[in-house]
Design a protein around this motif. Structure first.
Motif, short mmCIF file in Angstrom:
data_model
loop_
_atom_site.label_atom_id
_atom_site.label_comp_id
_atom_site.label_asym_id
_atom_site.label_seq_id
_atom_site.Cartn_x
_atom_site.Cartn_y
_atom_site.Cartn_z
N THR A 1 5.81 1.53 5.94
CA THR A 1 4.46 1.44 6.51
C THR A 1 3.37 1.77 5.50
O THR A 1 2.40 1.00 5.32
CB THR A 1 4.33 2.35 7.74
OG1 THR A 1 5.38 2.05 8.66
CG2 THR A 1 2.98 2.16 8.40
N ASN A 2 3.49 2.91 4.82
CA ASN A 2 2.44 3.33 3.88
C ASN A 2 2.33 2.37 2.69
O ASN A 2 1.23 2.07 2.21
CB ASN A 2 2.71 4.75 3.38
CG ASN A 2 2.50 5.79 4.46
OD1 ASN A 2 1.75 5.57 5.41
ND2 ASN A 2 3.18 6.92 4.34
N LEU A 3 3.50 1.87 2.23
CA LEU A 3 3.48 0.94 1.10
C LEU A 3 2.84 -0.40 1.51
O LEU A 3 2.05 -0.97 0.76
CB LEU A 3 4.90 0.70 0.58
CG LEU A 3 5.02 -0.26 -0.61
CD1 LEU A 3 4.19 0.21 -1.80
CD2 LEU A 3 6.48 -0.44 -1.01
N VAL A 4 3.18 -0.88 2.70
CA VAL A 4 2.59 -2.13 3.20
C VAL A 4 1.07 -1.99 3.31
O VAL A 4 0.32 -2.88 2.92
CB VAL A 4 3.20 -2.52 4.56
CG1 VAL A 4 2.41 -3.66 5.19
CG2 VAL A 4 4.67 -2.92 4.39
N ASN A 5 0.62 -0.85 3.83
CA ASN A 5 -0.83 -0.61 3.97
C ASN A 5 -1.51 -0.54 2.61
O ASN A 5 -2.61 -1.08 2.42
CB ASN A 5 -1.08 0.67 4.76
CG ASN A 5 -0.67 0.54 6.22
OD1 ASN A 5 -0.57 -0.57 6.76
ND2 ASN A 5 -0.40 1.66 6.88
N MET A 6 -0.85 0.14 1.65
CA MET A 6 -1.44 0.26 0.32
C MET A 6 -1.53 -1.11 -0.36
O MET A 6 -2.53 -1.43 -1.02
CB MET A 6 -0.62 1.22 -0.54
CG MET A 6 -1.26 1.50 -1.90
SD MET A 6 -0.34 2.70 -2.90
CE MET A 6 0.98 1.65 -3.48
N ARG A 7 -0.51 -1.93 -0.18
CA ARG A 7 -0.52 -3.26 -0.76
C ARG A 7 -1.65 -4.10 -0.17
O ARG A 7 -2.32 -4.87 -0.89
CB ARG A 7 0.82 -3.95 -0.53
CG ARG A 7 0.90 -5.35 -1.12
CD ARG A 7 2.29 -5.92 -0.97
NE ARG A 7 2.35 -7.30 -1.44
CZ ARG A 7 2.16 -8.36 -0.67
NH1 ARG A 7 1.91 -8.21 0.62
NH2 ARG A 7 2.24 -9.58 -1.18
N GLU A 8 -1.89 -3.97 1.13
CA GLU A 8 -2.98 -4.70 1.76
C GLU A 8 -4.34 -4.26 1.23
O GLU A 8 -5.25 -5.06 1.05
CB GLU A 8 -2.92 -4.52 3.28
CG GLU A 8 -1.78 -5.27 3.94
CD GLU A 8 -1.83 -6.76 3.68
OE1 GLU A 8 -2.93 -7.34 3.77
OE2 GLU A 8 -0.77 -7.34 3.36
N GLN A 9 -4.46 -2.95 0.96
CA GLN A 9 -5.71 -2.43 0.39
C GLN A 9 -5.95 -3.00 -1.00
O GLN A 9 -7.06 -3.37 -1.36
CB GLN A 9 -5.66 -0.89 0.35
CG GLN A 9 -5.68 -0.24 1.73
CD GLN A 9 -5.42 1.25 1.66
OE1 GLN A 9 -5.29 1.83 0.58
NE2 GLN A 9 -5.34 1.90 2.82
N LEU A 10 -4.87 -3.07 -1.79
CA LEU A 10 -4.98 -3.64 -3.13
C LEU A 10 -5.35 -5.12 -3.06
O LEU A 10 -6.15 -5.62 -3.86
CB LEU A 10 -3.64 -3.48 -3.88
CG LEU A 10 -3.28 -2.05 -4.32
CD1 LEU A 10 -1.85 -2.01 -4.86
CD2 LEU A 10 -4.25 -1.55 -5.38
N LYS A 11 -4.75 -5.81 -2.10
CA LYS A 11 -5.04 -7.24 -1.93
C LYS A 11 -6.50 -7.46 -1.59
O LYS A 11 -7.15 -8.38 -2.09
CB LYS A 11 -4.14 -7.81 -0.83
CG LYS A 11 -4.17 -9.32 -0.72
CD LYS A 11 -3.15 -9.81 0.29
CE LYS A 11 -3.16 -11.32 0.38
NZ LYS A 11 -2.15 -11.80 1.38
N THR A 12 -7.04 -6.58 -0.72
CA THR A 12 -8.46 -6.66 -0.36
C THR A 12 -9.35 -6.44 -1.57
O THR A 12 -10.43 -7.02 -1.69
CB THR A 12 -8.78 -5.62 0.74
OG1 THR A 12 -7.96 -5.86 1.87
CG2 THR A 12 -10.24 -5.71 1.15
N ALA A 13 -8.86 -5.58 -2.49
CA ALA A 13 -9.63 -5.28 -3.70
C ALA A 13 -9.43 -6.33 -4.79
O ALA A 13 -9.94 -6.19 -5.91
CB ALA A 13 -9.24 -3.90 -4.23
N GLY A 14 -8.65 -7.38 -4.48
CA GLY A 14 -8.45 -8.46 -5.44
C GLY A 14 -7.22 -8.34 -6.31
O GLY A 14 -7.03 -9.11 -7.24
#
Length: 407
Positions: A214-227
């Motif tokens: 869960t935490n890794l998936v969320n962190m990856r989505e945050q990175l994706k949002t940041a480009g």
């Protein structure tokens, strides 16, 4: 007369199987023209002509396995030919190659274009040859124009339907259907040999576990949002390397002859990749010295080259630990076979959303992944395997810890 011999096209190669000749006796060849396809224990490679001349003799039959140094065919070099009867002039043997090559109706000579070959994996070419199919007659479903096994089978089915006639409406005579056959050689045969050796040499034990992603998936989505786009496997490989440093027994090789376990200091991670030709294992070398972003780029590039059949020998050598990411295929569990002579292999299975209990005893929806960890019981024990996967899981479930371990 020049002898074309099987040379070492990969570190440690001792033999190869001749799977297809691209020329025949009497053909005029040019320097660097592909002559023959040879299957090693890791790849299919094309041997090219070292000179211009005429093919005078083919010495090894298709399907034979020979040692390095064996003469496969002989070529009468251009210089020797010119002393006697000259072959057809090069001007008649060369035509302009463009996007839609055509032959003029007044062209009298028989022209071959060795480099104008349809895109297809060696195994796909085998199926076409075994069914007497010209690849140029097959339509590719892939926009790139690459012919696949499915395209061949679809062509065969269409050909079968086109020659069938409508039968009388009389009771049909029941007959035994003739089974299809697929040649058991090349990469498929090499995979079988290696898997058999591994399974009958190593006492496999498989440990199953679950990892909260869960935490890794969320962190990856945050990175994706940041480009920043980084694949999940890149994080998993980085966590594995850190865990292997803590448990070096799994980044090892058993040397029975000298009664020792060799703990490797390099961290070369093999990536099991499914291709048209079979299972290929490209290697991310020195993964411990690379950032997560660099690992992501390496995995992406190596996977693309493996699928296209463009890997170089060094890109498939010296792995110390292998990863099989079968989750995207829908896998929920398996007992993987270790990539001999390594000590262990980890397989990542499907990540699923499901109810879990968090640290506050609340039922929430989380992302859970199953993993299966196969290891050599001669080298390590179950307790050590559990400790290893626990360490790995802690880095994935709390990715900020992963950040703390960066070099």
């Amino acid at each position: 007369m020049l002898e074309v011999k099987l040379h070492d096209i990969g570190e440690g190669m001792t033999e190869g199987e001749v799977i297809h000749y691209l020329v025949k006796v009497g053909d005029t060849v040019t320097t660097d023209q592909p002559l023959v396809e040879v299957q090693t224990d890791k790849m299919v490679a094309e041997l090219t002509s070292p000179c211009a001349g005429i093919v005078k003799e083919i010495r090894i039959e298709v399907g034979e396995t020979v040692e390095v140094g064996t003469s496969l065919l002989s070529i009468e070099t251009k210089e020797v030919v010119e002393e006697g009867q000259k072959p057809q002039s090069e001007s008649k043997q060369t035509i302009e190659v463009n996007a839609n090559p055509t032959l003029k109706s007044n062209e009298n000579s028989s022209v071959s274009i060795p480099f104008q070959r349809v895109l297809a994996a060696p195994y796909t070419r085998k199926i076409a040859r075994d069914n007497n199919i010209n690849l140029e007659d097959v339509r590719a479903a892939d926009p790139s124009g690459r012919i696949t096994e499915e395209d061949i089978f679809r062509f065969l089915e269409g050909k079968k339907i086109s020659i069938e006639t409508i039968a009388d409406k009389k009771p049909a005579v029941v007959s035994e259907a003739v089974p299809d056959e697929i040649p058991f050689r090349g990469i498929r045969k090499k995979i079988a040999e290696k898997m058999t050796k591994s399974l009958f040499t190593i006492p496999h034990v498989t440990h199953f576990d679950e990892v909260n992603m869960t935490n890794l998936v969320n962190m990856r989505e945050q990175l994706k949002t940041a480009g920043e786009t980084v694949s999940i496997p890149a994080f998993l490989i980085k966590a594995l390397v850190i865990s292997l440093k803590d448990f070096p027994i799994f980044n090892a090789e058993l040397d029975e002859e000298n009664a020792r376990i060799v703990l490797k200091k390099n961290y070369h991670i093999g990536i099991a990749t499914n291709t048209d030709s079979g299972l290929i294992v490209p290697v991310v070398h020195d993964a411990d010295k690379k950032s997560i972003k660099e690992i992501h780029e390496d995995v992406k590039a190596l996977t693309a080259k493996a699928i296209a059949g463009q890997l170089q020998p060094f890109e498939m050598q010296n792995s110390t630990f292998t990863v099989s990411n079968v989750g995207p295929l829908g896998s929920t569990g398996a007992t993987p076979i270790i990539n001999y002579p390594e000590t262990a292999l980890i397989a990542f299975h499907k990540t699923k959303k499901q109810p879990i209990v968090n640290e506050h005893d609340e039922i929430v929806i989380g992302h859970m992944m199953t993993l299966s960890f196969a290891f050599d019981h001669r080298v390590a024990d179950g307790a050590t395997a559990v400790a290893f996967t626990n360490r790995f899981a802690s880095l994935i479930e709390q990715p900020h810890k992963l950040m703390m371990e960066m070099v």
